[in-house]
Design an enzyme around this catalytic site. Structure first.
Site, PDB file in Angstrom:
ATOM      1  N   GLY A  41       0.790  -1.607   0.113  1.00  0.00           N
ATOM      2  CA  GLY A  41       0.102  -0.198  -0.405  1.00  0.00           C
ATOM      3  C   GLY A  41       0.642   1.225   0.273  1.00  0.00           C
ATOM      4  N   GLU A  57      -0.972   0.857  -6.104  1.00  0.00           N
ATOM      5  CA  GLU A  57       0.027   0.350  -5.030  1.00  0.00           C
ATOM      6  C   GLU A  57       0.391  -0.777  -5.345  1.00  0.00           C
ATOM      7  OE1 GLU A  57       1.743   2.234  -3.345  1.00  0.00           O
ATOM      8  OE2 GLU A  57       1.053   3.978  -3.619  1.00  0.00           O
ATOM      9  N   GLU A  61       4.115  -1.836  -6.309  1.00  0.00           N
ATOM     10  CA  GLU A  61       4.981  -2.787  -5.652  1.00  0.00           C
ATOM     11  C   GLU A  61       4.658  -4.485  -5.782  1.00  0.00           C
ATOM     12  OE1 GLU A  61       3.650  -2.022  -1.820  1.00  0.00           O
ATOM     13  OE2 GLU A  61       4.033   0.250  -1.149  1.00  0.00           O
ATOM     14  N   GLU A 106      10.879  -7.335  -1.341  1.00  0.00           N
ATOM     15  CA  GLU A 106      10.700  -8.276  -1.312  1.00  0.00           C
ATOM     16  C   GLU A 106       9.117  -8.546  -1.671  1.00  0.00           C
ATOM     17  OE1 GLU A 106      13.219 -11.750   1.197  1.00  0.00           O
ATOM     18  OE2 GLU A 106      13.357 -10.269   1.602  1.00  0.00           O
TER      19      GLU A 106
END
Length: 140
Positions: A41, A57, A61, A106
């Site tokens: 987020g 997001e 990500e 990660e």
């Protein structure tokens, strides 16, 4: 902003599970929480809806596209220039291949045993485990 008023920074997070009930976590590349595991987020951009921010997001990500569901809850965290007001939403993956990107070093699907290990070794962002426990949103 009025003098003495705390700056509120609207953010979103995603609670995403796979078909086995594992929870999607990312390891933060930047502060706050650099090196710790968290829900994916980030900040809501000006003029952006929460749903659009969650979708953006997650793509940035994790490389995953998601459908945004109901808001699960809200938390507040201290920020260097105010308070992060984080609205977390249940999401379902619609496409994509999991990979870390943008603010994540990660990204992983985490089961309860792994989550518990991360919690016991202080590798989760502050209060994540307690919050997910209260929301009955721990991994399966």
């Amino acid at each position: 902003m009025v003098a003495g008023e705390v700056r509120r920074i609207r953010c979103v997070g995603a609670i995403v599970r796979d078909s086995s009930g594992r929870l999607l976590l990312v390891r933060r590349a930047h502060d706050p929480g650099r090196g710790q595991w968290s829900l994916p987020g980030g900040k809501v951009e000006s003029g952006e809806s929460d749903a659009a921010a969650v979708i953006r997001e997650l793509r940035e990500e994790t490389g995953l596209a998601v459908a945004v569901g109901a808001r699960v809850g809200q938390v507040e965290r201290l920020a260097p220039t105010g308070v992060y007001e984080i609205h977390d939403y249940a999401c379902a993956v619609t496409s994509g291949d999991l990979r870390a990107g943008d603010d994540a070093t990660e990204a992983a699907w985490v089961d309860l045993a792994t989550f518990t290990t991360l919690e016991r070794s202080n590798r989760l962002v502050d209060k994540l485990a307690d919050t997910l426990r209260a929301w009955r949103s721990l991994p399966g």
